[in-house]
Design an enzyme around this catalytic site. Structure first.
Site, PDB file in Angstrom:
ATOM      1  N   GLY A 106      -4.323  -0.154  -0.474  1.00 56.99           N
ATOM      2  CA  GLY A 106      -4.735  -1.458   0.042  1.00 56.99           C
ATOM      3  C   GLY A 106      -4.781  -2.516  -1.047  1.00 56.99           C
ATOM      4  O   GLY A 106      -4.393  -3.673  -0.824  1.00 56.99           O
ATOM      5  N   ASP A 107      -5.251  -2.141  -2.232  1.00 62.12           N
ATOM      6  CA  ASP A 107      -5.286  -3.074  -3.363  1.00 62.12           C
ATOM      7  C   ASP A 107      -3.860  -3.451  -3.771  1.00 62.12           C
ATOM      8  O   ASP A 107      -3.588  -4.602  -4.136  1.00 62.12           O
ATOM      9  CB  ASP A 107      -6.006  -2.438  -4.554  1.00 62.12           C
ATOM     10  CG  ASP A 107      -7.328  -1.801  -4.159  1.00 62.12           C
ATOM     11  OD1 ASP A 107      -7.994  -2.347  -3.261  1.00 62.12           O
ATOM     12  OD2 ASP A 107      -7.680  -0.763  -4.724  1.00 62.12           O
TER      13      ASP A 107
END
Length: 305
Positions: free
Chosen positions: A250-251
């Site tokens: 996600g990052d």
């Protein structure tokens, strides 16, 4: 310049154990240690994609020294504030028949350390981007990110917020350039369960009504939805690949979105870059590299408007 803020960075220890058994001595079949934290992950991936950035945050003790040393070895530009007491946390992830995690608490952030942080943030200028990512220690209020945004509101800075619950909701009033909840986090805020991209769309639009300019909703294997500032909604399927390690995916999507937007100024390109960067990390033991992202970008065509 792009700045990332990781208030509670960590040493992430991943242990592979075949058929883990509780209450018995288990031995690892493999193990990895690396510097973690959502903002740090964004900084690493931006660096891998050739985009200059600086990682801000707090470190403490021998673990904090290890975090800074690992990032220095990777060529990451850092400007951490060293805390006098405590140690930066260690997060443990056990990979076996099932995956389990134990996340540390981290040190207390003192008033003096906060003043040092605000002094660094005061040096940001118009058109800089500040990524506020991840959880915060219990010593800080749920308004922490929104307090920073309020303090810098006159500077015309692009804010990117990747957080959960009240930490995210409180930030919306300051019209962040982009927020990135996943579908579960978005659903929790509105008290609903969101499983498909179509189900996500109306709630992403609600986030826009609450202040966010762009709402990027990650959905793991289901891809992502972008309610964009140009008024369009883009839905993308996940690029094909074999899941190896979901940590940081996600990052990586956040970093890829920023990179894609900076290169073309187009939200469609930003979403495509975000999806391919997130998948590149998920399909690798470590965070995405430029070559891995380019390989996916060259074949991916899974976005509909």
């Amino acid at each position: 310049m792009i700045y990332t803020l990781t208030v509670n960075p960590s040493l992430d220890y991943i242990a592979d154990v075949e058929h883990f058994e509780c209450g018995k001595v288990n031995r690892t079949s493999g193990e990895t240690i690396f510097a973690g934290g959502k903002g740090i992950n964004v900084s690493i991936v931006l660096h891998n994609l050739g985009i200059e950035n600086r990682a801000l945050g707090f470190t403490a003790g021998f673990t904090g020294q290890a975090i800074e040393g690992m990032l220095k070895e990777q060529g990451i530009n850092t400007d951490f504030i060293r805390l006098e007491n405590g140690v930066s946390r260690i997060n443990v992830k056990l990979r076996s028949d099932e995956e389990s995690e134990i996340n540390g608490q981290g040190p207390t952030i003192t008033e003096g350390a906060l003043k040092q942080l605000y002094a660094k943030l005061d040096a940001l200028s118009e058109n800089d981007t500040l990524v506020l990512a991840g959880s915060i220690p219990q010593s800080l209020p749920k308004s922490f990110y929104s307090d920073i945004m309020a303090h810098l509101s006159e500077k015309k800075i692009r804010f990117v917020v990747d957080a959960t619950g009240d930490l995210l909701k409180n930030a919306l009033q300051y019209k962040p350039f982009m927020v990135k909840p996943n579908n579960h986090e978005l659903g929790e805020i509105f008290g609903v369960t969101l499983k498909t991209r179509d189900e996500v769309v109306p709630y992403a639009k609600k986030f826009q009504e609450m202040g966010a300019q762009n709402v990027l909703v990650s959905m793991a294997g289901e891809g992502a939805v972008l309610a964009a500032a140009d008024g369009n909604v883009y839905k993308g399927s996940a690029p094909k690949g074999k899941l190896v390690n979901s940590v940081g995916a996600g990052d990586s999507m956040v970093a890829g979105f920023i990179a894609g937007f900076l290169k073309s100024g187009k939200y469609l390109d930003a979403l495509k870059s975000g999806l391919c960067t997130g998948t590149a990390s998920a399909c690798s033991e470590f965070l995405a590299t430029q070559d891995e992202v380019n390989a996916l970008l060259s074949t991916y065509d899974g976005i509909e408007a």
